[in-house]
Design a protein around this motif. Structure first.
Motif, PDB file in Angstrom:
ATOM      1  N   UNK A   1       0.726  -1.101  -0.040  1.00  0.00           N
ATOM      2  CA  UNK A   1       0.046   0.025   0.095  1.00  0.00           C
ATOM      3  C   UNK A   1       0.766   1.287  -0.037  1.00  0.00           C
ATOM      4  N   UNK A   2       0.287   2.408  -0.519  1.00  0.00           N
ATOM      5  CA  UNK A   2       0.721   3.559  -0.276  1.00  0.00           C
ATOM      6  C   UNK A   2      -0.166   4.290   0.637  1.00  0.00           C
ATOM      7  N   UNK A   3       0.272   4.893   1.493  1.00  0.00           N
ATOM      8  CA  UNK A   3      -0.512   5.721   2.557  1.00  0.00           C
ATOM      9  C   UNK A   3      -0.700   7.070   2.826  1.00  0.00           C
ATOM     10  N   UNK A   4      -1.688   7.766   2.464  1.00  0.00           N
ATOM     11  CA  UNK A   4      -1.832   9.210   2.460  1.00  0.00           C
ATOM     12  C   UNK A   4      -2.048   9.872   3.703  1.00  0.00           C
ATOM     13  N   UNK A   5      -1.236  10.539   4.327  1.00  0.00           N
ATOM     14  CA  UNK A   5      -1.742  11.040   5.853  1.00  0.00           C
ATOM     15  C   UNK A   5      -1.411  12.421   5.743  1.00  0.00           C
TER      16      UNK A   5
END
Length: 139
Positions: A135-139
């Motif tokens: 996954x690539x997590x945007x926060x």
């Protein structure tokens, strides 16, 4: 709705506590997509294909940079992009955008391509492809 300049975007190798990769001119990605399975059958309504989503893919991130073969984040030494390619190491990265508040994609990727360019009438450059695994997590 806020509007932001992309100037000042930072890509770190080694994750959020890592080292900023120098001389990046442009960044494209992550390239988010969803695979689908064709579920069409003889009794599908109206003769239209029916599909369902399956796997999510964070795709690739591509970089265009002014290449410095001696810089720690570019060269073939621990912490460098060429070294990550050569060792086939799954490497943590953090891509931070200059928004308010800052938004950061965190992901692990393989360096799958590094193309140096040395035209006689222009700068020493390189294109680099990071292929995200997981996954690539945007926060």
């Amino acid at each position: 709705m806020a509007k932001y300049s992309a100037f000042g975007t930072v890509l770190k190798i080694g994750g959020t506590a890592g080292t900023a990769i120098v001389n990046i001119e442009s960044i494209e990605g992550p390239e988010l997509s969803t695979e689908t399975i064709d579920m069409t059958a003889h009794d599908s309504s109206g003769g239209y294909r029916e599909k369902v989503p399956t796997f999510l893919d964070a795709g690739d991130i591509t970089l265009r940079m002014q290449w410095d073969p001696n810089h720690a984040t570019h060269k073939d030494a621990a912490g460098g992009l060429i070294n990550a390619w050569k060792t086939k190491a799954l490497t943590p990265f953090a891509l931070t955008f200059p928004s308010t508040p800052a938004a950061t994609w965190t992901f692990s990727a393989y360096v799958t391509k590094f193309v140096a360019s040395a035209p006689f009438d222009d700068k020493l450059a390189a294109d680099c492809t990071l292929t995200v695994s997981g996954s690539a997590t945007l926060a």
